[in-house]
Scaffold this active site. Structure first.
Site, PDB file in Angstrom:
ATOM      1  CB  SER A 112      -0.964  -0.048   1.189  1.00 48.62           C
ATOM      2  OG  SER A 112      -1.875   1.005   1.101  1.00 48.62           O
ATOM      3  CG  HIS A 113       0.072   3.662   3.238  1.00 44.96           C
ATOM      4  ND1 HIS A 113      -0.821   2.612   3.301  1.00 44.96           N
ATOM      5  CD2 HIS A 113       0.502   3.867   4.500  1.00 44.96           C
ATOM      6  CE1 HIS A 113      -0.945   2.218   4.563  1.00 44.96           C
ATOM      7  NE2 HIS A 113      -0.154   2.956   5.307  1.00 44.96           N
ATOM      8  CG  ASP A 276      -2.417   4.119  -1.591  1.00 45.14           C
ATOM      9  OD1 ASP A 276      -3.155   4.052  -2.593  1.00 45.14           O
ATOM     10  OD2 ASP A 276      -2.358   3.223  -0.724  1.00 45.14           O
ATOM     11  CG  ASP A 278      -2.535  -0.323  -2.726  1.00 45.27           C
ATOM     12  OD1 ASP A 278      -2.404   0.796  -2.190  1.00 45.27           O
ATOM     13  OD2 ASP A 278      -3.280  -1.201  -2.271  1.00 45.27           O
ATOM     14  CG  ASP A 280      -5.889   1.006  -1.370  1.00 47.86           C
ATOM     15  OD1 ASP A 280      -4.973   1.846  -1.233  1.00 47.86           O
ATOM     16  OD2 ASP A 280      -5.952  -0.044  -0.696  1.00 47.86           O
ATOM     17  NE  ARG A 281      -4.086   4.137   3.015  1.00 47.70           N
ATOM     18  CZ  ARG A 281      -3.603   4.309   4.234  1.00 47.70           C
ATOM     19  NH1 ARG A 281      -3.043   5.454   4.566  1.00 47.70           N
ATOM     20  NH2 ARG A 281      -3.666   3.334   5.123  1.00 47.70           N
ATOM     21  CD  GLU A 362     -10.648   1.912   6.654  1.00 43.00           C
ATOM     22  OE1 GLU A 362     -10.475   1.529   7.807  1.00 43.00           O
ATOM     23  OE2 GLU A 362      -9.986   1.495   5.697  1.00 43.00           O
ATOM     24  CB  SER A 364      -6.635   5.671   6.974  1.00 46.91           C
ATOM     25  OG  SER A 364      -7.571   4.684   6.562  1.00 46.91           O
ATOM     26  CE  LYS A 375      -7.559   1.611   1.725  1.00 52.37           C
ATOM     27  NZ  LYS A 375      -7.438   1.070   3.058  1.00 52.37           N
ATOM     28  NE  ARG A 495      -2.918   3.977  12.185  1.00 54.04           N
ATOM     29  CZ  ARG A 495      -1.808   4.193  11.477  1.00 54.04           C
ATOM     30  NH1 ARG A 495      -1.140   5.332  11.630  1.00 54.04           N
ATOM     31  NH2 ARG A 495      -1.352   3.289  10.641  1.00 54.04           N
TER      32      ARG A 495
HETATM   33  C1  G1P Z   1      -4.354   1.630   8.275  1.00 56.35           C
HETATM   34  C2  G1P Z   1      -5.564   2.541   8.357  1.00 56.35           C
HETATM   35  C3  G1P Z   1      -6.810   1.760   8.033  1.00 56.35           C
HETATM   36  C4  G1P Z   1      -6.659   1.068   6.693  1.00 56.35           C
HETATM   37  C5  G1P Z   1      -5.387   0.243   6.663  1.00 56.35           C
HETATM   38  C6  G1P Z   1      -5.127  -0.348   5.284  1.00 56.35           C
HETATM   39  O1  G1P Z   1      -4.480   0.614   9.231  1.00 56.35           O
HETATM   40  O2  G1P Z   1      -5.677   3.146   9.609  1.00 56.35           O
HETATM   41  O3  G1P Z   1      -7.909   2.629   8.042  1.00 56.35           O
HETATM   42  O4  G1P Z   1      -7.742   0.236   6.434  1.00 56.35           O
HETATM   43  O5  G1P Z   1      -4.282   1.058   7.007  1.00 56.35           O
HETATM   44  O6  G1P Z   1      -4.948   0.636   4.334  1.00 56.35           O
HETATM   45  P1  G1P Z   1      -3.748   0.674  10.646  1.00 56.35           P
HETATM   46  O7  G1P Z   1      -2.290   0.892  10.380  1.00 56.35           O
HETATM   47  O8  G1P Z   1      -4.330   1.862  11.366  1.00 56.35           O
HETATM   48  O9  G1P Z   1      -4.088  -0.617  11.293  1.00 56.35           O
HETATM   49 ZN    ZN Z   2      -3.229   1.426  -0.410  1.00 58.81          ZN
END
Ligand code: G1P
Ligand code: ZN
Length: 542
Positions: A112-113, A276, A278, A280-281, A362, A364, A375, A495
């Protein structure tokens, strides 16, 4: 030829909320990838002769893992594999391919990010036939399997050419290398009023989209510039790189600061957005105004009817627990269901499948709908563009009118990254132990109404997920939430989510951290974050 290879289990292959995520050198250990993929296959039933989708965000190690996955899919009896050209499929695009072509499931390769590169992060996630992340029951079974695995099956054949679109035969199965963008672009075209958006761009509307050298580059160039007519150059950093150019492909105010600064400057285009690693954000910034993801969810839901795909109205709205309550007010006004789920997109899947919710989000920076089961960053950008084209107003006006109508949920998330794991766990245990005594106590003039550890009863399958985050709710609707990240790959991340509801439009112009100052201080008083973490301030504030 199919070989059965003896292997020894690893004990750290627990898939988190978004699959198995580790540093690249961990994945490079002998049989590490093979063990995990075989464990996934061993927990699935009835895939013989069916289709598996494979794609990733292009990060370092993507191509190597795809070749291994292809050989193992062939050896384990899949009939066909669909793989994105160059090994590329954004997460929402992979979800779409699984659904559109009735695949059995898919392997999505991404962290992901998180940063990419030889010493950075990699990840493998299994998505089921509905296109969504594997449910907890399955990820638990996969984890159990990884602890006892003794062998895996692999076919011997030369690397498949991932760069040429076409159908090949390898190891007795058919491998179809597909254009990663085409099906996704067609889906977007079916949901949004492309003609209206095209007209808006033609009349001089400007935007900056930052693909952050990650997977959305090719998607954004095709859709925004080619199909919708955004000026060439509107999409920045559009070439996916294995190390994302050395940056974090995380579209927040820290890692997309350049875009933020541009949007706050005199040279700002009408609209700014980013996605991001991949895809999805999303990050949404209007000229002179950042739209928090929680607000964006509420505003997209309130205005979704402007897009053809949602003209029939919403079935319901879902948000993760730490996401602000802004969307709840929209659901109430629309008279549709509102669902509060634990963090992680997988919890939305049942609600979407059951037709109980249409739009989910979300805090995030994840927003999406029932068009896929992930997403979807570009989807959010396109829905915003559709709304802007329909309403013919700047982002800022839309946001301020929304607050005037519904009230404003001031919101911020404070992250403490790299906390020692034991210290983080101690902080949470200490909080848990004093939950019942918090009730009625006052902190900085705020009185605690309730305090609990969030537990979710899935209304569809009746499963229960407990210990999903500590909520402290104050009288008047303000709250602070504490939870530990489930996606980190080193140490722990605490968090802290802070929210204050302000109905009075005369008080909507306060700077966010200032508006939340008393709650931020109360959170420190309640949890003793400084003493527990040894940190004076959060590492990231969003
Ligand atoms: C984080 C985000 C959450 C999201 C996840 C995957 O997870 O807070 O909303 O679904 O990344 O992208 P966390 O690191 O808080 O568990
Ligand atoms: Zn992602």
């Amino acid at each position: 030829m199919i070989r059965t290879v003896a292997t020894k289990p690893y004990d750290d292959q627990k898939p988190g909320t978004s699959g198995l995520r580790k540093k690249v050198p961990v994945f490079q250990q002998q049989n590490y990838v093979e063990n995990f993929i075989q464990s996934v296959f061993d927990c699935l039933e009835g895939f013989e002769g069916k289709t598996l989708v494979i794609g990733g965000d292009g990060r370092y190690f993507n191509r190597e893992v795809i070749q291994i996955a292809l050989r193992m899919a062939a050896a384990n009896g899949f009939g066909k594999v669909m793989v994105g050209q160059g090994g590329i499929l954004s997460t929402p695009a992979a979800s779409n391919i699984i659904r559109k072509y009735g695949a059995f499931g898919g392997l999505v390769l991404s962290a992901s990010h998180n940063p990419g590169g030889p010493h950075e992060d990699f990840g493998i996630k299994y998505n089921a036939s509905n296109g969504g992340p594997a449910p907890e029951k399955l990820t638990d079974a996969i984890f159990a399997k990884t602890k006892t695995i003794a062998s895996y099956k692999i076919a011997d054949f030369a690397d498949v050419d991932l760069d040429t679109v076409g159908t090949f035969s390898a190891g007795g199965i058919s491998v179809e290398v597909i254009d990663p963008v085409a099906d996704y672009a067609a889906l977007m075209e079916s949901l949004f009023d492309f003609a209206a958006i095209r007209k808006m761009f033609a009349s001089g509307f400007t935007m900056a989209f930052d693909a952050m050298h990650a997977v959305t580059g090719p998607y954004a160039v095709e859709i925004l510039e080619k199909r919708l007519g955004a000026k060439p150059g509107s999409v920045r950093n559009f070439v996916p790189l294995p190390d994302f150019g050395g940056h974090h492909p995380d579209p927040n105010l820290v890692h997309a600061k350049k875009l933020y600064d541009l949007m706050m400057s005199a040279k700002a285009p009408d609209f700014g957005a980013a996605s991001d690693g991949d895809g999805d954000r999303n990050l949404i910034i209007g000229r002179g105004i950042f739209v928090t993801p929680s607000d964006s969810l509420a505003m997209l839901a309130a205005n979704a009817r402007h897009a053809p795909g949602y003209a029939g109205g919403l079935k319901g709205i879902a948000r993760s627990m730490p996401t602000s309550g802004a969307a709840d007010r929209v659901a109430a006004k629309l008279g549709v269901g509102m669902y509060e789920t634990p963090t992680g997109w997988k919890f939305f899947g049942n609600l979407l499948d059951a037709g109980m919710a249409t739009i989910c989000g979300e805090e995030s920076a994840g927003t999406g709908s029932d068009h896929v089961r992930e997403k979807d960053g570009l989807w959010a950008v396109l829905l915003w563009l559709n709304i802007l084209a329909a309403r013919q107003e700047p982002v800022k006006a839309i946001v301020e009118k929304h607050w005037a109508e519904y009230g404003r949920n001031y919101y911020s998330r404070h992250d403490y990254e790299g906390v020692e794991t034991d210290a983080a766990n101690r902080l949470v245990s200490a909080l848990r132990a004093k939950l019942s005594s918090l009730r009625g106590q006052s902190f900085r003039g705020l009185t605690v109404e309730t305090a609990d550890d969030f537990s979710y009863l899935d209304p569809v399958d009746q499963s229960v997920s407990s210990n999903q985050g500590i909520r402290v709710l104050f009288e008047g609707g303000s709250r602070v939430v504490f939870r530990l990240s489930g996606t980190g790959t080193s140490g722990a991340t605490l968090r802290v989510y802070i929210e204050r509801y302000e109905p009075d439009a005369a008080k909507h112009g306060i700077e966010t951290q200032e508006a939340l100052a008393d709650l931020i201080a109360a959170a420190e008083d309640i949890a003793g974050i400084r003493a527990a973490t040894g940190m004076d301030a959060p590492t990231v504030i969003t």
